[in-house]
Design a protein around this motif. Structure first.
Motif, PDB file in Angstrom:
ATOM      1  N   VAL A  32       0.808  -1.233   0.000  1.00  0.00           N
ATOM      2  CA  VAL A  32       0.000   0.000   0.000  1.00  0.00           C
ATOM      3  C   VAL A  32       0.837   1.277   0.000  1.00  0.00           C
ATOM      4  CG1 VAL A  32      -1.800  -1.226   1.264  1.00  0.00           C
ATOM      5  CG2 VAL A  32      -0.204   0.214   2.525  1.00  0.00           C
ATOM      6  N   THR A  33       2.151   1.160  -0.029  1.00  0.00           N
ATOM      7  CA  THR A  33       2.985   2.357   0.119  1.00  0.00           C
ATOM      8  C   THR A  33       3.311   3.023  -1.214  1.00  0.00           C
ATOM      9  OG1 THR A  33       4.937   0.901   0.167  1.00  0.00           O
ATOM     10  CG2 THR A  33       4.045   1.649   2.283  1.00  0.00           C
ATOM     11  N   ALA A  34       2.373   3.017  -2.142  1.00  0.00           N
ATOM     12  CA  ALA A  34       2.596   3.723  -3.403  1.00  0.00           C
ATOM     13  C   ALA A  34       2.412   5.224  -3.245  1.00  0.00           C
ATOM     14  CB  ALA A  34       1.656   3.188  -4.475  1.00  0.00           C
ATOM     15  N   SER A  35       1.831   5.655  -2.132  1.00  0.00           N
ATOM     16  CA  SER A  35       1.631   7.081  -1.878  1.00  0.00           C
ATOM     17  C   SER A  35       1.652   7.338  -0.380  1.00  0.00           C
ATOM     18  CB  SER A  35       0.315   7.563  -2.478  1.00  0.00           C
ATOM     19  OG  SER A  35      -0.790   6.978  -1.806  1.00  0.00           O
ATOM     20  N   VAL A  36       1.841   8.595  -0.009  1.00  0.00           N
ATOM     21  CA  VAL A  36       1.911   8.963   1.401  1.00  0.00           C
ATOM     22  C   VAL A  36       0.573   8.748   2.094  1.00  0.00           C
ATOM     23  CG1 VAL A  36       2.249  10.884   3.014  1.00  0.00           C
ATOM     24  CG2 VAL A  36       3.786  10.610   1.069  1.00  0.00           C
ATOM     25  N   VAL A  37      -0.521   9.112   1.440  1.00  0.00           N
ATOM     26  CA  VAL A  37      -1.825   9.016   2.099  1.00  0.00           C
ATOM     27  C   VAL A  37      -2.183   7.562   2.390  1.00  0.00           C
ATOM     28  CG1 VAL A  37      -3.164   8.972  -0.070  1.00  0.00           C
ATOM     29  CG2 VAL A  37      -4.201   9.822   2.046  1.00  0.00           C
ATOM     30  N   ASN A  38      -1.873   6.647   1.475  1.00  0.00           N
ATOM     31  CA  ASN A  38      -2.128   5.234   1.723  1.00  0.00           C
ATOM     32  C   ASN A  38      -1.298   4.731   2.895  1.00  0.00           C
ATOM     33  OD1 ASN A  38      -3.676   5.476  -0.548  1.00  0.00           O
ATOM     34  ND2 ASN A  38      -2.461   4.087  -1.813  1.00  0.00           N
ATOM     35  N   ALA A  39      -0.015   5.088   2.890  1.00  0.00           N
ATOM     36  CA  ALA A  39       0.884   4.651   3.956  1.00  0.00           C
ATOM     37  C   ALA A  39       0.455   5.204   5.302  1.00  0.00           C
ATOM     38  CB  ALA A  39       2.313   5.085   3.624  1.00  0.00           C
ATOM     39  N   LEU A  40       0.079   6.484   5.322  1.00  0.00           N
ATOM     40  CA  LEU A  40      -0.325   7.107   6.583  1.00  0.00           C
ATOM     41  C   LEU A  40      -1.630   6.507   7.102  1.00  0.00           C
ATOM     42  CD1 LEU A  40       0.365   9.256   8.662  1.00  0.00           C
ATOM     43  CD2 LEU A  40      -0.873  10.926   7.283  1.00  0.00           C
ATOM     44  N   GLY A  41      -2.550   6.212   6.215  1.00  0.00           N
ATOM     45  CA  GLY A  41      -3.809   5.599   6.633  1.00  0.00           C
ATOM     46  C   GLY A  41      -3.590   4.243   7.270  1.00  0.00           C
ATOM     47  N   LEU A  42      -2.786   3.405   6.636  1.00  0.00           N
ATOM     48  CA  LEU A  42      -2.502   2.092   7.201  1.00  0.00           C
ATOM     49  C   LEU A  42      -1.686   2.211   8.480  1.00  0.00           C
ATOM     50  CD1 LEU A  42      -2.725  -0.985   6.852  1.00  0.00           C
ATOM     51  CD2 LEU A  42      -0.551  -0.903   5.630  1.00  0.00           C
ATOM     52  N   GLY A  43      -0.750   3.159   8.510  1.00  0.00           N
ATOM     53  CA  GLY A  43       0.069   3.336   9.708  1.00  0.00           C
ATOM     54  C   GLY A  43      -0.749   3.752  10.911  1.00  0.00           C
ATOM     55  N   LEU A  44      -1.677   4.685  10.722  1.00  0.00           N
ATOM     56  CA  LEU A  44      -2.530   5.120  11.828  1.00  0.00           C
ATOM     57  C   LEU A  44      -3.414   3.974  12.315  1.00  0.00           C
ATOM     58  CD1 LEU A  44      -3.623   8.673  10.591  1.00  0.00           C
ATOM     59  CD2 LEU A  44      -2.089   8.135  12.499  1.00  0.00           C
ATOM     60  N   ALA A  45      -3.988   3.227  11.381  1.00  0.00           N
ATOM     61  CA  ALA A  45      -4.838   2.096  11.767  1.00  0.00           C
ATOM     62  C   ALA A  45      -4.037   1.051  12.547  1.00  0.00           C
ATOM     63  CB  ALA A  45      -5.455   1.468  10.519  1.00  0.00           C
ATOM     64  N   SER A  46      -2.835   0.739  12.085  1.00  0.00           N
ATOM     65  CA  SER A  46      -2.004  -0.254  12.762  1.00  0.00           C
ATOM     66  C   SER A  46      -1.573   0.221  14.147  1.00  0.00           C
ATOM     67  CB  SER A  46      -0.768  -0.572  11.917  1.00  0.00           C
ATOM     68  OG  SER A  46      -1.129  -1.070  10.646  1.00  0.00           O
ATOM     69  N   ILE A 177       6.789  18.601  -7.120  1.00  0.00           N
ATOM     70  CA  ILE A 177       8.234  18.831  -7.021  1.00  0.00           C
ATOM     71  C   ILE A 177       8.863  18.994  -8.397  1.00  0.00           C
ATOM     72  CG2 ILE A 177      10.382  17.972  -6.024  1.00  0.00           C
ATOM     73  CD1 ILE A 177       8.186  18.560  -3.990  1.00  0.00           C
ATOM     74  N   PHE A 178       8.447  18.155  -9.349  1.00  0.00           N
ATOM     75  CA  PHE A 178       9.017  18.200 -10.696  1.00  0.00           C
ATOM     76  C   PHE A 178       7.896  18.492 -11.699  1.00  0.00           C
ATOM     77  CE2 PHE A 178      11.550  14.936  -8.398  1.00  0.00           C
ATOM     78  CZ  PHE A 178      12.727  15.663  -8.286  1.00  0.00           C
ATOM     79  N   ASP A 179       7.969  19.643 -12.345  1.00  0.00           N
ATOM     80  CA  ASP A 179       7.000  19.981 -13.384  1.00  0.00           C
ATOM     81  C   ASP A 179       7.274  19.165 -14.654  1.00  0.00           C
ATOM     82  OD1 ASP A 179       5.637  21.903 -11.859  1.00  0.00           O
ATOM     83  OD2 ASP A 179       7.172  23.404 -12.318  1.00  0.00           O
ATOM     84  N   ASP A 180       6.214  18.827 -15.368  1.00  0.00           N
ATOM     85  CA  ASP A 180       6.317  18.057 -16.617  1.00  0.00           C
ATOM     86  C   ASP A 180       7.101  16.762 -16.414  1.00  0.00           C
ATOM     87  OD1 ASP A 180       4.953  20.075 -17.999  1.00  0.00           O
ATOM     88  OD2 ASP A 180       6.822  21.190 -18.312  1.00  0.00           O
ATOM     89  N   TYR A 181       6.875  16.141 -15.265  1.00  0.00           N
ATOM     90  CA  TYR A 181       7.578  14.887 -14.936  1.00  0.00           C
ATOM     91  C   TYR A 181       6.878  13.723 -15.654  1.00  0.00           C
ATOM     92  CZ  TYR A 181       9.876  11.341 -12.018  1.00  0.00           C
ATOM     93  OH  TYR A 181      10.623  10.286 -11.558  1.00  0.00           O
ATOM     94  N   ARG A 182       7.641  12.928 -16.351  1.00  0.00           N
ATOM     95  CA  ARG A 182       7.078  11.823 -17.124  1.00  0.00           C
ATOM     96  C   ARG A 182       6.672  10.642 -16.247  1.00  0.00           C
ATOM     97  NH1 ARG A 182       7.876  11.988 -22.637  1.00  0.00           N
ATOM     98  NH2 ARG A 182       9.136  13.716 -23.403  1.00  0.00           N
ATOM     99  N   GLY A 183       7.191  10.592 -15.048  1.00  0.00           N
ATOM    100  CA  GLY A 183       6.861   9.492 -14.151  1.00  0.00           C
ATOM    101  C   GLY A 183       7.835   8.334 -14.265  1.00  0.00           C
ATOM    102  N   PHE A 184       7.984   7.610 -13.177  1.00  0.00           N
ATOM    103  CA  PHE A 184       8.879   6.452 -13.126  1.00  0.00           C
ATOM    104  C   PHE A 184       8.042   5.289 -12.613  1.00  0.00           C
ATOM    105  CE2 PHE A 184      12.608   4.335 -10.819  1.00  0.00           C
ATOM    106  CZ  PHE A 184      12.947   3.611 -11.943  1.00  0.00           C
ATOM    107  N   LEU A 185       7.467   4.530 -13.544  1.00  0.00           N
ATOM    108  CA  LEU A 185       6.482   3.506 -13.212  1.00  0.00           C
ATOM    109  C   LEU A 185       7.030   2.462 -12.254  1.00  0.00           C
ATOM    110  CD1 LEU A 185       3.634   2.425 -13.703  1.00  0.00           C
ATOM    111  CD2 LEU A 185       4.530   1.160 -15.677  1.00  0.00           C
ATOM    112  N   PHE A 186       8.297   2.124 -12.386  1.00  0.00           N
ATOM    113  CA  PHE A 186       8.897   1.089 -11.543  1.00  0.00           C
ATOM    114  C   PHE A 186       8.735   1.410 -10.059  1.00  0.00           C
ATOM    115  CE2 PHE A 186      12.501  -0.572  -9.136  1.00  0.00           C
ATOM    116  CZ  PHE A 186      12.451  -1.919  -9.447  1.00  0.00           C
ATOM    117  N   ALA A 187       8.806   2.707  -9.710  1.00  0.00           N
ATOM    118  CA  ALA A 187       8.767   3.097  -8.299  1.00  0.00           C
ATOM    119  C   ALA A 187       7.434   2.784  -7.647  1.00  0.00           C
ATOM    120  CB  ALA A 187       9.077   4.584  -8.167  1.00  0.00           C
ATOM    121  N   ILE A 188       6.345   2.885  -8.403  1.00  0.00           N
ATOM    122  CA  ILE A 188       5.040   2.663  -7.794  1.00  0.00           C
ATOM    123  C   ILE A 188       4.507   1.252  -8.028  1.00  0.00           C
ATOM    124  CG2 ILE A 188       4.367   5.081  -7.785  1.00  0.00           C
ATOM    125  CD1 ILE A 188       2.908   4.669 -10.367  1.00  0.00           C
TER     126      ILE A 188
END
Length: 235
Positions: A32-46, A177-188
């Motif tokens: 679930v750690t593909a984003s901060v909000v997902n990680a924070l939601g699970l962290g608070l619940a845990s 943070i980065f304008d016109d960022y193409r994205g790095f699919l591997f990271a998510i």
């Protein structure tokens, strides 16, 4: 029996961190750690489940028979997870749908069961609550750091969709943070989670090794001790 709260705090946050040292709860952590909000939601619940289960187990530790201890712990943890699940359905429904099965799976999180069986059942209420809180915070910090790293590398932004957890006022929290960022699919993708967690574990090991070297370098050597405290060996 005196309780060392400093040790409990340092163990939860660093020395015995559930994610970086014990390597527990890795399935939801990586999923679930593909984003901060997902990680924070699970962290608070845990964290809430950890604190409440440790508190309950510690209160009733002398009343629970040894033969049925683990099933009772599972029932206690499952009760709090169900309560968290219902609260998320009521107040953060969209985030609940995103986290999906990983909220109910908190019941099987070895970090929570491990703290109940290894600490709460043997220690007083206050120490058990602090232990649960510190372990939960330590686990949540790793979740959020990993989620932030993956979100930044994957999308070039941070704190997207924070309104799912904090309401409409948080829609403006997103930082590009980065304008016109193409994205790095591997990271998510899942492999990015494995690589990111591996890097975090490696960084912690490097820090620990350097701290140990500094500790050894600053420790007094036997030849530096006063003559009266030196040990004389005679043959």
């Amino acid at each position: 029996m005196s309780v060392d709260y400093r040790k409990i705090t340092l163990d939860g946050l660093w020395h015995n961190n559930p994610a970086l040292v014990q390597l527990l709860g890795l399935c939801p952590l990586l999923a679930v750690t593909a984003s901060v909000v997902n990680a924070l939601g699970l962290g608070l619940a845990s964290t809430i489940v950890l604190v409440c289960s440790n508190l309950t187990v510690s209160i009733f530790r002398k009343l629970v028979p040894e033969t049925v201890r683990l099933p009772i712990f599972v029932m206690i943890i499952a009760s709090f997870v169900t309560a968290i699940e219902l609260l998320m359905q009521a107040f953060t429904y969209e985030l609940y749908l995103i986290l999906g099965i990983f909220i109910p799976l908190i019941v099987t999180n070895c970090a929570i069961m491990g703290r109940a069986d290894a600490f709460a059942v043997k220690n007083p209420v206050r120490a058990s609550v602090v232990d649960g809180l510190m372990m939960g915070i330590g686990f949540s910090v790793v979740l959020v750091l990993l989620g932030g790293m993956r979100e930044l590398l994957g999308t070039g932004a941070l704190f997207a969709n924070m309104h799912l957890l904090f309401g409409e006022a948080a829609r403006s929290w997103q930082l590009v943070i980065f304008d016109d960022y193409r994205g790095f699919l591997f990271a998510i993708l899942p492999p990015g989670a494995f690589v990111g967690l591996g890097l975090m574990i490696a960084l912690k090991n490097v820090i620990d090794a350097r701290l140990e070297e500094k500790r050894k370098a600053s420790a007094p050597k036997p030849e530096d001790a006063p003559p009266s405290k030196r040990v004389r060996v005679t043959g």
